[in-house]
Each structure stands twice: as C-alpha cells, then as structure tokens.
Design an enzyme around this catalytic site. Structure first.
Site, mmCIF file in Angstrom:
data_model
loop_
_atom_site.group_PDB
_atom_site.id
_atom_site.type_symbol
_atom_site.label_atom_id
_atom_site.label_comp_id
_atom_site.label_asym_id
_atom_site.label_seq_id
_atom_site.Cartn_x
_atom_site.Cartn_y
_atom_site.Cartn_z
ATOM 1 N N GLY A 129 33.575 -40.515 32.876
ATOM 2 C CA GLY A 129 32.285 -39.809 32.775
ATOM 3 C C GLY A 129 32.213 -38.573 33.650
ATOM 4 O O GLY A 129 31.605 -37.569 33.286
ATOM 5 N N ALA A 130 32.837 -38.642 34.838
ATOM 6 C CA ALA A 130 32.727 -37.517 35.780
ATOM 7 C C ALA A 130 33.956 -36.630 35.747
ATOM 8 O O ALA A 130 34.069 -35.694 36.528
ATOM 9 C CB ALA A 130 32.537 -38.063 37.184
ATOM 10 N N CYS A 162 27.327 -45.946 30.560
ATOM 11 C CA CYS A 162 28.165 -44.942 31.205
ATOM 12 C C CYS A 162 27.759 -44.896 32.684
ATOM 13 O O CYS A 162 27.856 -43.866 33.327
ATOM 14 C CB CYS A 162 27.963 -43.592 30.514
ATOM 15 S SG CYS A 162 29.122 -42.336 31.047
ATOM 16 N N ALA A 163 27.263 -46.044 33.185
ATOM 17 C CA ALA A 163 26.792 -46.065 34.580
ATOM 18 C C ALA A 163 27.798 -46.801 35.464
ATOM 19 O O ALA A 163 28.634 -46.181 36.124
ATOM 20 C CB ALA A 163 25.419 -46.697 34.653
ATOM 21 N N ARG A 164 27.748 -48.108 35.474
ATOM 22 C CA ARG A 164 28.650 -48.908 36.305
ATOM 23 C C ARG A 164 29.052 -50.171 35.555
ATOM 24 O O ARG A 164 28.213 -50.767 34.858
ATOM 25 C CB ARG A 164 27.945 -49.334 37.607
ATOM 26 C CG ARG A 164 27.890 -48.235 38.656
ATOM 27 C CD ARG A 164 29.245 -48.052 39.325
ATOM 28 N NE ARG A 164 29.280 -46.951 40.277
ATOM 29 C CZ ARG A 164 29.674 -45.703 40.015
ATOM 30 N NH1 ARG A 164 30.055 -45.361 38.800
ATOM 31 N NH2 ARG A 164 29.697 -44.787 40.954
ATOM 32 N N ASP A 191 11.798 -48.060 34.380
ATOM 33 C CA ASP A 191 12.246 -47.756 35.739
ATOM 34 C C ASP A 191 11.088 -48.059 36.678
ATOM 35 O O ASP A 191 10.144 -47.277 36.797
ATOM 36 C CB ASP A 191 12.667 -46.281 35.854
ATOM 37 C CG ASP A 191 13.367 -45.986 37.176
ATOM 38 O OD1 ASP A 191 13.034 -46.643 38.184
ATOM 39 O OD2 ASP A 191 14.229 -45.096 37.204
ATOM 40 N N GLU A 194 37.376 -52.987 36.613
ATOM 41 C CA GLU A 194 38.147 -51.759 36.868
ATOM 42 C C GLU A 194 38.936 -51.899 38.165
ATOM 43 O O GLU A 194 38.421 -52.529 39.105
ATOM 44 C CB GLU A 194 37.193 -50.562 37.028
ATOM 45 C CG GLU A 194 36.502 -50.178 35.759
ATOM 46 C CD GLU A 194 35.465 -49.077 36.007
ATOM 47 O OE1 GLU A 194 35.550 -48.371 37.017
ATOM 48 O OE2 GLU A 194 34.560 -48.961 35.182
ATOM 49 N N ARG A 199 18.528 -39.175 37.690
ATOM 50 C CA ARG A 199 19.082 -37.862 37.353
ATOM 51 C C ARG A 199 19.736 -37.861 35.977
ATOM 52 O O ARG A 199 19.425 -37.037 35.114
ATOM 53 C CB ARG A 199 20.105 -37.450 38.416
ATOM 54 C CG ARG A 199 19.471 -37.063 39.716
ATOM 55 C CD ARG A 199 20.533 -36.859 40.752
ATOM 56 N NE ARG A 199 21.073 -38.135 41.175
ATOM 57 C CZ ARG A 199 21.042 -38.575 42.427
ATOM 58 N NH1 ARG A 199 20.511 -37.836 43.356
ATOM 59 N NH2 ARG A 199 21.547 -39.747 42.737
ATOM 60 N N ILE A 200 20.679 -38.812 35.770
ATOM 61 C CA ILE A 200 21.412 -38.807 34.498
ATOM 62 C C ILE A 200 20.504 -39.272 33.370
ATOM 63 O O ILE A 200 20.506 -38.692 32.273
ATOM 64 C CB ILE A 200 22.695 -39.660 34.621
ATOM 65 C CG1 ILE A 200 23.603 -39.047 35.700
ATOM 66 C CG2 ILE A 200 23.420 -39.752 33.286
ATOM 67 C CD1 ILE A 200 24.794 -39.888 36.097
ATOM 68 N N HIS A 259 36.399 -44.970 32.468
ATOM 69 C CA HIS A 259 35.573 -44.375 33.534
ATOM 70 C C HIS A 259 35.889 -42.880 33.731
ATOM 71 O O HIS A 259 36.279 -42.460 34.821
ATOM 72 C CB HIS A 259 35.782 -45.133 34.859
ATOM 73 C CG HIS A 259 34.595 -45.003 35.775
ATOM 74 N ND1 HIS A 259 34.188 -45.998 36.620
ATOM 75 C CD2 HIS A 259 33.723 -43.965 35.978
ATOM 76 C CE1 HIS A 259 33.122 -45.598 37.304
ATOM 77 N NE2 HIS A 259 32.825 -44.376 36.924
ATOM 78 N N ASP A 308 31.908 -46.734 29.100
ATOM 79 C CA ASP A 308 32.838 -45.951 29.931
ATOM 80 C C ASP A 308 33.257 -46.728 31.176
ATOM 81 O O ASP A 308 34.174 -46.313 31.888
ATOM 82 C CB ASP A 308 32.163 -44.643 30.360
ATOM 83 C CG ASP A 308 33.098 -43.736 31.150
ATOM 84 O OD1 ASP A 308 34.259 -43.558 30.706
ATOM 85 O OD2 ASP A 308 32.686 -43.203 32.195
HETATM 86 P P1 NAD Z 1 19.842 -41.940 40.201
HETATM 87 O O1 NAD Z 1 19.797 -42.593 41.522
HETATM 88 O O2 NAD Z 1 19.412 -40.530 40.059
HETATM 89 O O3 NAD Z 1 18.983 -42.798 39.174
HETATM 90 C C1 NAD Z 1 19.020 -44.179 39.099
HETATM 91 C C2 NAD Z 1 17.666 -44.644 38.606
HETATM 92 O O4 NAD Z 1 17.743 -46.049 38.384
HETATM 93 C C3 NAD Z 1 16.562 -44.421 39.612
HETATM 94 O O5 NAD Z 1 15.501 -43.682 39.030
HETATM 95 C C4 NAD Z 1 16.121 -45.821 39.973
HETATM 96 O O6 NAD Z 1 14.721 -45.909 40.224
HETATM 97 C C5 NAD Z 1 16.498 -46.610 38.740
HETATM 98 N N1 NAD Z 1 16.615 -48.045 38.994
HETATM 99 C C6 NAD Z 1 17.103 -48.683 40.088
HETATM 100 N N2 NAD Z 1 17.027 -50.017 39.925
HETATM 101 C C7 NAD Z 1 16.489 -50.215 38.688
HETATM 102 C C8 NAD Z 1 16.148 -51.374 37.953
HETATM 103 N N3 NAD Z 1 16.349 -52.601 38.444
HETATM 104 N N4 NAD Z 1 15.615 -51.219 36.724
HETATM 105 C C9 NAD Z 1 15.401 -49.986 36.191
HETATM 106 N N5 NAD Z 1 15.678 -48.854 36.856
HETATM 107 C C10 NAD Z 1 16.218 -48.962 38.092
HETATM 108 O O7 NAD Z 1 21.338 -42.139 39.668
HETATM 109 P P2 NAD Z 1 22.147 -41.205 38.661
HETATM 110 O O8 NAD Z 1 22.793 -40.103 39.412
HETATM 111 O O9 NAD Z 1 21.290 -40.896 37.490
HETATM 112 O O10 NAD Z 1 23.322 -42.207 38.224
HETATM 113 C C11 NAD Z 1 23.074 -43.267 37.323
HETATM 114 C C12 NAD Z 1 24.289 -44.159 37.229
HETATM 115 O O11 NAD Z 1 25.372 -43.431 36.666
HETATM 116 C C13 NAD Z 1 24.792 -44.674 38.579
HETATM 117 O O12 NAD Z 1 25.169 -46.013 38.437
HETATM 118 C C14 NAD Z 1 26.018 -43.834 38.846
HETATM 119 O O13 NAD Z 1 26.925 -44.490 39.694
HETATM 120 C C15 NAD Z 1 26.561 -43.705 37.433
HETATM 121 N N6 NAD Z 1 27.509 -42.613 37.218
HETATM 122 C C16 NAD Z 1 28.593 -42.859 36.416
HETATM 123 C C17 NAD Z 1 29.521 -41.868 36.163
HETATM 124 C C18 NAD Z 1 30.701 -42.129 35.300
HETATM 125 O O14 NAD Z 1 31.760 -41.571 35.570
HETATM 126 N N7 NAD Z 1 30.579 -42.939 34.293
HETATM 127 C C19 NAD Z 1 29.330 -40.593 36.730
HETATM 128 C C20 NAD Z 1 28.206 -40.359 37.526
HETATM 129 C C21 NAD Z 1 27.322 -41.378 37.751
#
Ligand code: NAD
Length: 527
Positions: A281-282, A230-232, A170, A261, A150-151, A279, A256
């Site tokens: 981002g949200a 900005c993921a984890r 991916d 943490e 999604r992101i 952190h 981020d």
């Molecule tokens: P999502 O589930 O929509 O997308 C994740 C993608 O990663 C999927 O398409 C999946 O196929 C792919 N993936 C999984 N394992 C993989 C690998 N080994 N190699 C390559 N691709 C792989 O998730 P999202 O909603 O887009 O969120 C993405 C990240 O952002 C998550 O870690 C989420 O926790 C984080 N996030 C962070 C904040 C923040 O405050 N910084 C806010 C929202 C989300």
C-alpha cells in the site's frame, strides 16, 4: 540550528535541509550509540528512522534538543514521556504514504469487484472467455468506511467521485468530521454492516480492532458484500472471511495485509474471489520521497516554532483541520497572553468557553495554545504546545473546556476565564472571515479591536478628560496611538480604554499614566 540525521532518509529530504539558510546538517547513514551520545549536545534537532534509540540517557545529554523527527510511522524507539516533559516535540510522517494507501485501497476495491486478477490469469493461461468474470459497478452503491481517519477520508472523497454514497463508523471523531466529508455517520458497527455494499477498513491495529470483523459481523452484512482491507493484517478474521466467501455472503475481497506477515500464509490465498497483495500500500516512489521531504519540512517548522500537523506528543489534528484552525490557535495564544500582563492573582482555574462554529471543531489544540500564551510571559520559551498542559497541571491549575454550539450572535467566540482566590478575569475573542482576529471583551467591557504587538489597557473612572490626558502624556513620550477604543460600565461608573500603540512603552511612562487622577490601573500587553 544544527540537525543530525542518524539514519538513511531520501536524498530530497537531505537536500531540503542543506538548502535551508541558517541550518547546518550532519548526515550519518549509521552511527554508533556511543558516538551519538558524545555529540548529541551540539544539536537542536535529530532525524531518525526505527533503529536509533531516543531515550532518557540520550535526553539527559541532549541539552539543546528541541525536535525529534521520526522518518516513518511507528515511534517505538522514542521515549515519549521524556520528550514531553522537556517540551521536545516528536514529529513523524504518518501521512506521507496516505495517498498511496488510499489509491491502493481503491485499486483493490475495483480489481476485486471486476474480477481483474481472475481475467488476467485466464489470459496468461492462454484462455479467452468471460464466464464467471461479470463484476459490479460502484455507482449508487453504499461504501462503508470503518475508521474515518486520514486514509478513510481520502478513500471517501475519491469514491464519492465515483457516485458512491459513503457511510462510516468511527466512535472517536466529532460529528463535524462526518459532516465535513459528507459522510453519513453510523452509530454502531452493526448499522454499517447492515447498510454497506462495500466495506473498507481503515483503523489502526489496536486491542479493540483486532478481529473487528469475524463471522458474527459477516453474518450481519448484505449478501454479496465486498470487503477491502488495506490497513493492517488481523483486523478481519481470515478464516471467517474465507468461509463467508465460500458461502456466498461475501462476493469478493481485496486484501493488502495479512495476519501472519511476512509469511504468505492465509486461507484467502486459495480463493479466486480474492485479490491479494503483499503489503504494498505504501510502496510507491512518491511515498518514499515524501517521507524524507516531509520529515525535513516538519523538523524545520517545529524548530521555527510553527505548528506541525504530525507532532506525536500533541493532540491529533488532521492536516485539513490544522489549516482551518490556524487562526484560532493564534487567537488562543493572544487571549492567553493577556492575563499575567494584567493581573497578579494566583491562578487556580482556567476555563475556556467555546461558542458557535469553533465549538464543533477539535479544540484541544486551541486550549493548548491558550495555555502556551498564558505561561509564556512567566516561563518564556520553556513552554510550548507540547508541555503547556503539563505546565498547568504542575502548578495545580484546573483546566476546563466547555462548549456551546449556538450563540445569539452566531459567530465563533472563545472566552478565557481565569479564576483565583481574589476573583476572576475574562477575555474573549473571535475570528472574522478567514483570519481577522478581534478581541471583543475584557472583564465584561465590550470591544472590537484588532490585537497588536503593543497594547495599553487602562482602567479608569468614567469621567470627562481621561482620553485627553492619556493622549497628551503618550504624545509627550513620543508614543503613537494607532487605535483606541473606550468601553464603559454605567452601573459602576467605570471604563476601560484599549489602545494599540506603535512602540514599546517604558516603565516610567506607565508610572506616569498610572499617576493620572482617575486612572486605576494601566498595563502594557505585548503579543
Ligand atoms: P488514522 O489514525 O488517521 O485513522 C484511523 C481512524 O480509525 C481514526 O479516525 C480512529 O478514530 C479510527 N478508529 C480507531 N479505533 C476504531 C474503532 N474501534 N472503530 C472504528 N474506528 C476506529 O490512520 P490512517 O493514517 O488513516 O491509517 C489507517 C490504517 O491504514 C492504519 O492501520 C495504518 O497502519 C494503515 N496503513 C496501511 C498501509 C499499507 O501499506 N497497506 C499504508 C499506510 C497506512
């Protein structure tokens, strides 16, 4: 419908529930476990955050419960198997903050590439100067996205507007998704690392993605690469990134999320090439409101039996894909509904053959729709998208999917083939344009009919007078035929008639139709 809210959600969400006719909402900011267990049997849906435990003990008492809404992301407090086997849909709001997270990613990307924090700090210290502040543009650079979810997809679209070429790695998504977002697919992470000028990571944190970027991966990158996380925390090894920045392999980083943490501990904090945030981002007004409103909307949709994009115990469908798939889901349900209304043969195998464009989409949900339609005539409302696959495996039915991307007619077609000990039954359908559903085949007989609420399917000998007799009898029973098509099988001297009628057909009328000389079988199929 009664909905219980057991933890705090945004007022806007509560208002939405309260303003929905036919819905009664009871809101608690806090509720003791025993009190919840005592009242849960009155509710059709519950909305929780992370504290309320939704487990077997609760499910056993929650005799009316159809939907559990988790306002937020994680579902650790919800026992999923118990929900799935009871057909309870669990929904959450993973996309409520995705725009905030995508915008934050871009803010970090630009801020680090343009040395914004460094410049800001100099000014704050009373210094004016540009030395060491030269940055680089995004235009014509290659952005490497790890995880095109999604992101990842939102960042892609926004950075394409900056004139960037986007490539992605991916391994868990279809080629169609890469194509849809105009992204070049990298078969390996190595390929992405070697090609990207800026790398942004958007995967969840899993065994596989922890330390997905370490010194080995950084050594493969272009010199001067820029990195954003900005993921984890923990996806990028912070010590290795620190070294790579010091060695000049990495020009800058926007971060981020940190491994340790909520402690502000990381070697990266020392480096002027890094832009770091705790952190956030949200953390926007919109994202917080979205969580409340989205969970309210989703719970209401799920209660109405509509498809919900974020059902946790259903196959993942990205919201965009859901829009594209809606008509196919409807077609799937229709196809499934034919079998038990026309056949009695015990089902051993269900094969779904996808041809054309639909074969390039994520079809698991359509197969579920077919199974839901298949079992509905015999299980009624006890089957839904959540437990349809379990309903099949529980009956020892094998479910197979096959895909053919090109068919000679070049349109999408779904064929459902159901086999049992006494033979096979097939029914096929297609979608014309955006949302015109057509049934195009039943048991080898070709048609082009729009499905209707009441349909009569008659098998008869291919001889003169059949249509007239059926028409006369239906007319005498005051049943109006809206549409009729006949298809013949020359070899067998047999034919099939497909009629849409305006009203329910009584059993007695069906028996009379069945008694016409030359009619071998008549079935009423209701959608
Ligand atoms: P999502 O589930 O929509 O997308 C994740 C993608 O990663 C999927 O398409 C999946 O196929 C792919 N993936 C999984 N394992 C993989 C690998 N080994 N190699 C390559 N691709 C792989 O998730 P999202 O909603 O887009 O969120 C993405 C990240 O952002 C998550 O870690 C989420 O926790 C984080 N996030 C962070 C904040 C923040 O405050 N910084 C806010 C929202 C989300």
């Amino acid at each position: 419908m009664k909905i219980i809210v057991t933890e705090k959600i945004a007022d806007k969400g509560i208002e939405l529930l309260q303003n929905t006719p036919g819905v009664e909402v009871v809101v608690y900011r806090e509720l003791k476990r025993e009190e919840l267990l005592d009242v849960i049997d009155q509710y059709d849906a519950m909305i929780v955050r992370s504290v309320t435990k939704v487990d077997e003990e609760l499910y056993k008492r929650a005799t009316k419960l159809k939907v559990v809404g988790r306002a937020g992301n994680g579902v650790d407090n919800i026992e999923m198997d118990g929900a799935t086997k009871r057909g309870i849909i669990v929904v959450n709001t993973p996309e409520s903050n995705i725009v905030s997270a995508a915008e934050m990613t871009i803010a970090l990307m630009l801020a680090s590439a343009r040395n914004m924090v460094k410049g800001h700090n100099l000014l704050m210290a009373g210094e004016w100067g540009r030395t060491g502040l030269r940055g680089s543009e995004m235009l014509h650079k290659t952005l490497g996205i790890i995880g095109l979810g999604r992101i990842g997809a939102l960042v892609t679209a926004r950075m394409q507007a900056f004139g960037m070429k986007v490539i992605a790695f991916d391994p868990y998504i279809t080629d169609a998704r890469f194509k849809k977002f105009g992204v070049e697919k990298c078969e390996t992470l190595k390929e992405l690392l070697q090609k990207a000028d800026i790398i942004s990571i958007h995967t969840p944190k899993t065994e596989e993605t922890i330390n997905i970027i370490t010194k080995e991966e950084l050594a493969l990158c272009k010199k001067g690469v820029r990195i954003v996380n900005c993921a984890r925390g923990g996806l990028i090894n912070e010590e290795d990134l620190y070294e790579a920045i010091r060695e000049g392999i990495v020009a800058s980083a926007g971060i981020d999320v940190l491994k340790d943490e909520p402690h502000a501990i990381s070697p990266l904090i020392q480096l002027p090439q890094c832009v770091l945030t705790p952190h956030i981002g949200a953390d926007t007004d919109e994202a917080q409101d979205n969580v409340g409103v989205t969970i309210a909307r989703e719970v209401l949709s799920a209660l109405k039996g509509e498809m919900v994009a974020n059902a946790v115990n259903l196959p993942t469908l990205h919201p965009h894909d859901l829009e594209d798939m809606k008509t196919y889901l409807q077609l799937g349900e229709y196809l499934g509904k034919f079998y038990y209304q026309m056949e009695k043969n015990i089902v051993e195998k269900v094969e779904v053959i996808y041809q054309g464009e639909i074969a390039e989409m994520e079809t698991e949900m359509v197969t579920r729709a077919i199974l839901k339609g298949l079992f509905e005539p015999i299980l009624k409302e006890r089957v839904n998208y959540v437990n349809a696959a379990l309903a099949a495996s529980g009956r020892g039915i094998d479910v197979l999917e096959s895909k053919m991307t090109a068919n000679e007619k070049r349109f999408s077609m779904i064929t459902l083939k159901i086999s049992g000990k006494d033979g096979a039954f097939t029914v096929s359908g297609t979608v014309l344009g955006q949302n015109e559903i057509r049934i195009v085949e039943i048991n080898g007989y070709e048609f082009d009919v729009t499905p209707a609420q009441y349909m009569l399917v008659a098998r008869n000998q291919d001889k003169p007078g059949m249509i007239g007799q059926i028409g006369t009898l239906l007319g005498a029973s005051r049943i109006n035929i809206a549409n009729m098509q006949v298809s013949r099988n020359n070899k067998e001297g047999a034919a099939m008639m497909f009629m849409s009628v305006d009203s329910e057909v009584a059993k007695e009328t069906l028996n009379l139709l069945q008694g016409i000389d030359g009619i071998t079988q008549v079935n009423l199929v209701k959608l």
